[in-house]
Design an enzyme around this catalytic site. Structure first.
Site, short mmCIF file in Angstrom:
data_model
loop_
_atom_site.label_atom_id
_atom_site.label_comp_id
_atom_site.label_asym_id
_atom_site.label_seq_id
_atom_site.Cartn_x
_atom_site.Cartn_y
_atom_site.Cartn_z
N SER A 282 0.80 -1.21 0.00
CA SER A 282 0.00 0.00 0.00
C SER A 282 0.84 1.27 0.00
O SER A 282 1.46 1.60 -1.00
CB SER A 282 -0.95 -0.05 1.20
OG SER A 282 -2.04 0.79 1.01
N ASP A 293 9.95 4.86 -10.67
CA ASP A 293 9.55 5.54 -11.91
C ASP A 293 10.40 6.77 -12.20
O ASP A 293 10.70 7.08 -13.35
CB ASP A 293 8.08 5.96 -11.82
CG ASP A 293 7.13 4.87 -12.29
OD1 ASP A 293 7.59 3.73 -12.46
OD2 ASP A 293 5.93 5.16 -12.48
N LYS A 307 -1.06 -4.15 -3.15
CA LYS A 307 -2.32 -3.60 -2.63
C LYS A 307 -2.41 -2.16 -3.13
O LYS A 307 -1.83 -1.25 -2.55
CB LYS A 307 -2.33 -3.68 -1.10
CG LYS A 307 -3.69 -3.42 -0.47
CD LYS A 307 -3.86 -1.97 -0.15
CE LYS A 307 -5.16 -1.71 0.57
NZ LYS A 307 -5.35 -0.27 0.84
#
Length: 366
Positions: A282, A293, A307
């Protein structure tokens, strides 16, 4: 777990809030046949062989309503909500010990510093026999923990066995707050272990970075292994300490509405490695995905939990609460996380010792 906090004292305000979030929602089209539900409840109340605890009965109905939606939506009674928030923020009334099972015994694994347990001489390795005269044999760790916790100021009687000698130790419960962060510097590398994204997570990470700065190194390991998540805003704040200016995470609801969160950091001064594993979930995955990224650091470990949904928690008029899945989140490059996880740049499995940590140190120093 990712949570967005929202509190209201009037049901009207709550409904308006939900209406604003879901502008095209039609109650008439999807409403439950409450008359039919009431008929069944009345029949049960009239003919069931035993007396019914109506409050428990209602709570179970609401739990069923929420829990059947997905694994993360839930209903909390007032007491359960308080316990949930205290657990999330790592704040509770107790004595300050961590338990484990060892050879079918409940054993003290760790005694926290500056706590009543420490002051009264409890030690790691002590075997707990009873709490307030109740034997703990056959109980789960959660049940024993519940016995040890309670109202601050009250005394808890603990019977222990230490080196084959039985002892009784009485400890007065106090408010205990566990820091979500542990940090140190070794081998020229700053190490930050973030255990959860509680309400003080970003504040404590800043403290850790300030200490690392004073030592004079810009090499940092952010350890998110076994971190189950926490508050969305804390994940964004932590990521903003490392991720350069631009998006950190995109939140998308069922109607296609997108809310993006951004970093304003001009340039990161840290050479960063993030450690993750299959229990990093999460909010941890938000940070790891943003770092990956944007190439703000290097990810080492194993694939994360996967999640990728956001829960909104709303306190209700009776001080109970609902936790409802309201959106899915995506990485800065719109990479899906839910049921996929974040794949590290370097996959390393731990075996008999912490190879992942050693690899992180080697990467930063070489």
């Amino acid at each position: 777990m990712i949570l967005m906090k929202k509190k209201t004292n009037k049901i009207l305000v709550l409904l308006l809030t939900l209406t604003l979030l879901l502008p095209s929602f039609s109650f008439a089209q999807t409403s439950v046949d409450y008359e039919y539900v009431d008929f069944i409840v009345e029949y049960i109340n009239a003919y069931y062989i035993k007396d019914i605890d109506y409050e428990t009965h209602q709570n179970n109905i609401l739990k069923g309503l929420l829990q059947n939606l997905d694994p993360y939506s839930d209903y909390y009674s007032k007491e359960e909500y308080e316990e949930f928030i205290n657990s999330l923020n790592q704040s509770f009334s107790g004595i300050g010990i961590v338990l484990k099972f060892e050879k079918n015994n409940v054993v003290i694994d760790r005694v926290l510093d500056d706590t009543p347990a420490k002051a009264q001489g409890l030690k790691a390795g002590d075997v707990i026999i009873s709490v307030n005269y109740q034997k703990v044999e056959g109980l789960s760790l959660e049940e024993v923990t519940s016995l040890l916790r309670g109202k601050a100021g009250n005394i808890v009687r603990i019977e222990i066995k230490r080196e084959n000698e039985l002892k009784v130790i009485k400890v007065r419960r106090e408010k205990i707050e566990i820091s979500p962060v542990e940090y140190d510097v070794f081998k020229g590398v700053g190490y930050i272990k973030l255990n959860s994204f509680s309400d003080k997570a970003s504040e404590k990470v800043k403290e850790a970075l300030k200490y690392i700065d004073t030592v004079g190194t810009n090499k940092v390991i952010l350890d998110l292994r076994d971190n189950p998540g926490g508050y969305l805003d804390e994940a964004v704040k932590v990521a903003s300490l490392f991720v350069p200016k631009g998006p950190i995470v995109h939140i998308k609801d069922k109607y296609g509405n997108v809310q993006s969160h951004y970093s304003n950091l001009e340039e990161s001064k840290y050479k960063l490695v993030v450690l993750v594993n299959e229990k990093s979930a999460s909010a941890s995955e938000i940070v790891a995905a943003a770092v990956k990224d944007t190439k703000a650091g290097y990810i080492i470990g194993t694939k994360t939990y996967g999640k990728g949904t956001v829960q909104n928690i709303v306190q209700l008029p009776k001080e109970d609460a609902i936790k409802l899945t309201v959106a899915e989140y995506f990485s800065p490059k719109w990479v899906k996380i839910d049921r996929v996880g974040v794949t590290p740049d370097l996959i390393v499995e731990n075996e008999t010792f912490d190879i992942q940590l050693e690899k992180a140190i080697d990467y930063l120093n070489n």
